[in-house]
Write a protein that holds these residues in place. Structure first.
Motif, short mmCIF file in Angstrom:
data_model
loop_
_atom_site.label_atom_id
_atom_site.label_comp_id
_atom_site.label_asym_id
_atom_site.label_seq_id
_atom_site.Cartn_x
_atom_site.Cartn_y
_atom_site.Cartn_z
N ASP A 163 6.04 -7.32 1.70
CA ASP A 163 6.81 -6.42 2.22
C ASP A 163 6.32 -5.59 3.38
O ASP A 163 6.62 -5.12 4.21
CB ASP A 163 7.10 -5.32 1.03
N TRP A 164 4.96 -5.44 3.32
CA TRP A 164 4.31 -4.74 4.52
C TRP A 164 4.49 -5.49 5.75
O TRP A 164 4.46 -4.84 6.83
CB TRP A 164 2.91 -4.98 3.81
N ILE A 165 4.42 -6.78 5.75
CA ILE A 165 4.55 -7.69 7.13
C ILE A 165 5.88 -8.12 7.55
O ILE A 165 6.21 -8.52 8.35
CB ILE A 165 3.66 -8.83 6.89
N LYS A 166 6.92 -7.54 6.43
CA LYS A 166 8.52 -7.97 6.82
C LYS A 166 8.81 -7.22 8.64
O LYS A 166 9.39 -7.88 9.17
CB LYS A 166 9.39 -7.42 5.90
N THR A 167 8.32 -6.38 8.64
CA THR A 167 8.75 -5.46 9.78
C THR A 167 7.52 -5.43 10.70
O THR A 167 7.73 -4.48 11.86
CB THR A 167 9.43 -4.36 9.62
N ARG A 168 6.58 -5.83 10.40
CA ARG A 168 5.26 -5.66 11.36
C ARG A 168 4.94 -7.04 11.85
O ARG A 168 4.69 -7.99 11.16
CB ARG A 168 4.23 -4.92 10.47
N PRO A 169 4.26 -6.91 13.24
CA PRO A 169 3.72 -8.15 13.54
C PRO A 169 2.46 -8.35 13.23
O PRO A 169 1.37 -8.51 14.19
CB PRO A 169 3.74 -7.87 15.52
N ILE A 170 2.19 -8.71 12.06
CA ILE A 170 0.81 -8.93 11.55
C ILE A 170 0.71 -10.47 11.01
O ILE A 170 1.90 -10.77 10.18
CB ILE A 170 0.60 -8.01 10.11
N GLN A 171 -0.36 -10.98 10.95
CA GLN A 171 -0.56 -12.12 10.23
C GLN A 171 -1.54 -12.17 9.13
O GLN A 171 -2.69 -11.80 9.71
CB GLN A 171 -1.26 -13.43 11.54
N LEU A 172 -0.98 -12.05 8.02
CA LEU A 172 -1.64 -11.93 6.77
C LEU A 172 -2.48 -13.31 6.70
O LEU A 172 -1.64 -14.13 6.30
CB LEU A 172 -0.80 -11.31 5.74
N ARG A 173 -3.54 -13.23 6.20
CA ARG A 173 -4.44 -14.44 6.14
C ARG A 173 -5.17 -14.32 4.72
O ARG A 173 -5.95 -13.68 4.43
CB ARG A 173 -5.35 -14.70 7.11
N PHE A 174 -4.61 -15.05 3.77
CA PHE A 174 -5.33 -15.26 2.36
C PHE A 174 -6.30 -16.19 2.53
O PHE A 174 -6.09 -17.56 2.84
CB PHE A 174 -4.24 -15.49 1.32
N ILE A 175 -7.38 -15.76 2.11
CA ILE A 175 -8.86 -16.59 2.54
C ILE A 175 -9.38 -16.76 0.96
O ILE A 175 -9.56 -16.04 0.19
CB ILE A 175 -9.69 -16.09 3.04
N GLU A 176 -9.45 -18.25 0.39
CA GLU A 176 -10.17 -18.49 -0.77
C GLU A 176 -11.39 -18.13 -0.84
O GLU A 176 -12.29 -18.08 -0.09
CB GLU A 176 -9.92 -19.98 -1.07
N LEU A 177 -11.80 -17.50 -1.86
CA LEU A 177 -13.09 -17.15 -2.18
C LEU A 177 -14.15 -18.38 -2.05
O LEU A 177 -13.64 -19.44 -2.81
CB LEU A 177 -13.55 -16.46 -3.58
N MET A 178 -15.07 -18.32 -1.42
CA MET A 178 -16.21 -19.47 -1.15
C MET A 178 -17.21 -19.19 -1.98
O MET A 178 -17.90 -18.05 -2.23
CB MET A 178 -16.27 -19.79 0.29
#
Length: 335
Positions: A185-200
């Motif tokens: 919902d946060w990125i629907k109208t914002r030019p944000i690339q949301l990157r989910f990073i697996e825990l290493m």
């Protein structure tokens, strides 16, 4: 002959991987206490004050990488903006011929005040760590009650003229793993690339990994099932699989280091804040470069040492075999 000359302009390993992307750490100090990285806060490993790369040394090492085909430099830490000369570091890196992307990864706490000057100095891309959109959970994960300051910093980045801001979110089972709808919902109208990073898994974080690691495959399956489309990478992009959707301004990236063949397209090298070349985030002691950064005129030797070190780069990091190498925590060589 032309092909041979072209190859000589690039750092290349035994597996014919070329390296266009340098992650340059400028400090291992951080003011956050993230549970997956520095849960007890930063503690120096030496009694004396650490000697991090100077501006002159940064200029020499980035110049050598640029000469050999590197087009993107990411300035990392620790928290890189803790350096008083951080804006000068950006300007120094951006001034190197051939460097077209100058990025940084930050926890965002100084952005609201300084991001405009960073952009003016030559910063072209910015990543901000935001591990939860719930202020209480953000505090629990990072150890700092700075959620609203970081959000203000992201707004300031857009006001400063950044067309896109990348957000790094470490995926943590039972902590932020239920927040996907809120993030979408946060990125629907914002030019944000949301990157989910697996825990290493790192040397000091075995229990954390065992309790909170979650594969990104479930998120990828959800995205594909809901009309998200995988984008094609350019040669200096990072390891994220990036998805876009016609109904969203923002994008989703997934970084899944435990997936088969993750290292096959590796295009990045790391230099630590104390001048060591690291061929991988996990694995080895590093190749000392600092003695060749002390004065001008040693670029040929510096390039030769980097290229020589590259011949020792392994085909992969072996994380999927439970081998986390020698990296004690992610802040130690810039994540």
């Amino acid at each position: 002959m032309a092909k041979q000359l072209e190859d000589n302009l690039h750092f290349e390993d035994r597996f014919n991987r070329k390296f266009y992307y340098l992650r340059l750490s400028v400090t291992d100090v951080c003011n956050f206490k993230c549970t997956y990285c520095l849960p007890d806060g930063y503690h120096p490993t030496e009694k004396k004050k650490p000697s991090f790369l100077t501006l002159d040394e940064i200029q020499r090492v980035t110049g050598a990488f640029a000469e050999c085909g590197t087009t993107k430099v990411r300035i990392t830490g620790g928290e890189p903006s803790l350096r008083r000369d951080f804006t000068d570091i950006i300007r120094t890196v951006a001034s190197q011929p051939g460097i077209t992307k100058v990025a940084t990864t930050t926890n965002g706490y100084r952005m609201a005040k300084h991001v405009k000057s960073w952009k003016k100095a030559g910063l072209t891309h910015i990543n901000v760590s935001v591990d939860s959109l719930d202020p209480k959970m953000f505090h629990q994960i990072t150890g700092e009650n700075m959620f609203h300051q970081v959000m203000s910093g992201i707004d300031a980045a857009f006001d400063a003229g950044f067309e896109q801001v990348k957000i790094n979110t470490v995926l943590l089972k039972d902590l932020n793993s239920q927040e996907l709808p809120k993030f979408l919902d946060w990125i629907k109208t914002r030019p944000i690339q949301l990157r989910f990073i697996e825990l290493m898994q790192t040397g000091e974080m075995d229990d954390m990994f065992n309790n909170h690691h979650l594969s990104g495959v479930s998120i990828r399956n959800h995205l594909i099932g809901n009309g998200w489309i995988l984008k094609i990478k350019s040669n200096n992009d990072g390891p994220a699989q990036v998805f876009c959707h016609p109904d969203y301004v923002g994008e989703i990236g997934l970084i899944m280091p435990y997936e088969k063949d993750f290292c096959q397209s590796c295009n990045r090298l790391r230099v630590s804040a104390k001048g060591k070349l690291h061929l991988c985030l996990f694995g080895e002691h590093g190749v000392d470069l600092r003695d060749l950064l002390a004065e001008n005129g040693q670029r040929a030797e510096l390039i030769g040492r980097i290229q020589g070190g590259l011949q020792q780069k392994a085909v992969g990091h072996f994380l999927d075999e439970g081998n986390s190498g020698m990296t004690p925590h992610l802040a130690s060589i810039g994540g």
